[in-house]
Design an enzyme around this catalytic site. Structure first.
Site, PDB file in Angstrom:
ATOM      1  N   GLU A  14      -9.056 -12.028 -15.535  1.00  0.00           N
ATOM      2  CA  GLU A  14      -8.481 -11.408 -14.344  1.00  0.00           C
ATOM      3  C   GLU A  14      -7.744 -12.430 -13.486  1.00  0.00           C
ATOM      4  OE1 GLU A  14     -10.521  -8.140 -12.458  1.00  0.00           O
ATOM      5  OE2 GLU A  14     -10.531  -9.279 -10.576  1.00  0.00           O
ATOM      6  N   ASP A 105     -10.441  -1.125  -1.154  1.00  0.00           N
ATOM      7  CA  ASP A 105     -10.955  -1.310   0.203  1.00  0.00           C
ATOM      8  C   ASP A 105      -9.937  -0.830   1.224  1.00  0.00           C
ATOM      9  OD1 ASP A 105     -13.302  -2.554  -0.730  1.00  0.00           O
ATOM     10  OD2 ASP A 105     -12.223  -4.463  -0.935  1.00  0.00           O
ATOM     11  N   HIS A 264     -15.475 -10.070 -19.252  1.00  0.00           N
ATOM     12  CA  HIS A 264     -14.279 -10.036 -18.413  1.00  0.00           C
ATOM     13  C   HIS A 264     -14.430 -11.166 -17.399  1.00  0.00           C
ATOM     14  CE1 HIS A 264     -10.812  -8.212 -16.352  1.00  0.00           C
ATOM     15  NE2 HIS A 264     -11.453  -8.417 -15.218  1.00  0.00           N
TER      16      HIS A 264
END
Length: 287
Positions: A14, A105, A264
């Site tokens: 990521e 968020d 991940h």
């Protein structure tokens, strides 16, 4: 019983979109190093309320131009159906095959209102499926230690199940350092009929102050014995990173040996810790 019916483990990394053109140039160098590992895909994060939307697009554009498999984050809170439709069309044109569908968020100042057409991630997953069918593989978030805003593990599991039933193909977890929390969560998921791969999220430990701040904000637990050791290193960055690497390496081995369907890695845009983990774990590389 295996943790996942997925025949081939998924290994992914990521990134977050940099704030400046100089940051993007530096990120490109880190991506080039990470791409030598041939991960299954690179995911690219998306700021609160779409605050990094254009930078996310810029990063995804560059990755796709390099023919690098990319899974952009899509956060729905504060967005309209029309806006999400435009983003989906953009990604279809680029040949994107995966999306990470999130509630996201609220940006500061929005209070309790969403200001958009979506409240929860399961609504976004439903909309993507209704709009695009099976054109995208959809990853969603999971929380082995449960989301701090959910109120209880039971409510958090119910929320996760709604995302799965809406059409998610797989899940990526919040990072954690207690493998038992992951295995217990997967067992609870199986108990309510959730069968999708639940891929552990891995956060390398390179900076204790930063890690503590992230963990306090997102509810991820740093086990007391790890926290105390990290605190004790003080300004000895080299020793802290050596210890942190061993903690995370041991965690990854335990997860993979226990049947986790991949890893991940939250790289924080730094290639070196991920490269070392990948090599010492002897992870496979995508052909």
């Amino acid at each position: 019983m295996p943790l996942s019916s997925h025949p081939t483990p998924i290994f992914s990394v990521e990134l977050f979109p940099p704030k400046t053109p100089e940051g993007l140039e530096k990120l490109k160098q880190e991506i080039a190093r990470l791409n030598e590992l041939a991960p299954d895909y690179f995911s690219v994060t998306y700021g609160a309320g779409g605050s990094t939307r254009e930078r996310t697009f810029e990063t995804v554009d560059w990755l796709r131009a390099q023919r690098i498999e990319t899974a952009p984050h899509m956060a729905c809170v504060g967005s309209t159906r029309a806006e999400i439709s435009q983003i989906l069309a953009r990604y279809r044109e680029q040949g994107v095959q995966r999306l990470v569908a999130l509630r996201g968020d609220l940006p500061s100042g929005m209070g309790g209102g969403t200001g958009g057409d979506f409240r929860y991630a399961n609504e976004l997953v439903t909309f993507i499926r209704d709009t695009c069918g099976d054109q995208f593989k959809i990853e969603v978030a999971a929380y082995p230690e449960y989301h701090p805003q959910s109120g209880s593990p039971e409510r958090d599991l119910a929320n996760f199940k709604r995302k799965v039933e809406a059409g998610a193909d797989a899940a990526i977890t919040q990072y954690f350092y207690n493998p038992d929390a992951y295995f217990a969560f997967v067992e609870r998921c199986a108990g309510v009929g959730i069968r999708i791969p639940i891929i552990p999220g891995i956060m390398p430990i390179t900076n204790f102050t930063q890690l503590a701040r992230f963990s306090d904000a997102c509810g991820a637990e740093i086990p007391r014995w790890i926290r105390r050791r990290l605190e004790a290193f003080g300004d000895d960055v080299e020793s802290l990173r050596a210890f942190g690497h061993e903690v995370v390496l041991t965690l990854c081995r335990r997860l993979l040996d226990g049947g986790a369907p991949g890893l991940h890695v939250y790289t924080m845009n730094q290639s070196a810790p991920t490269l070392r983990l990948w090599q010492e774990l002897d992870l496979p590389r995508t052909p």
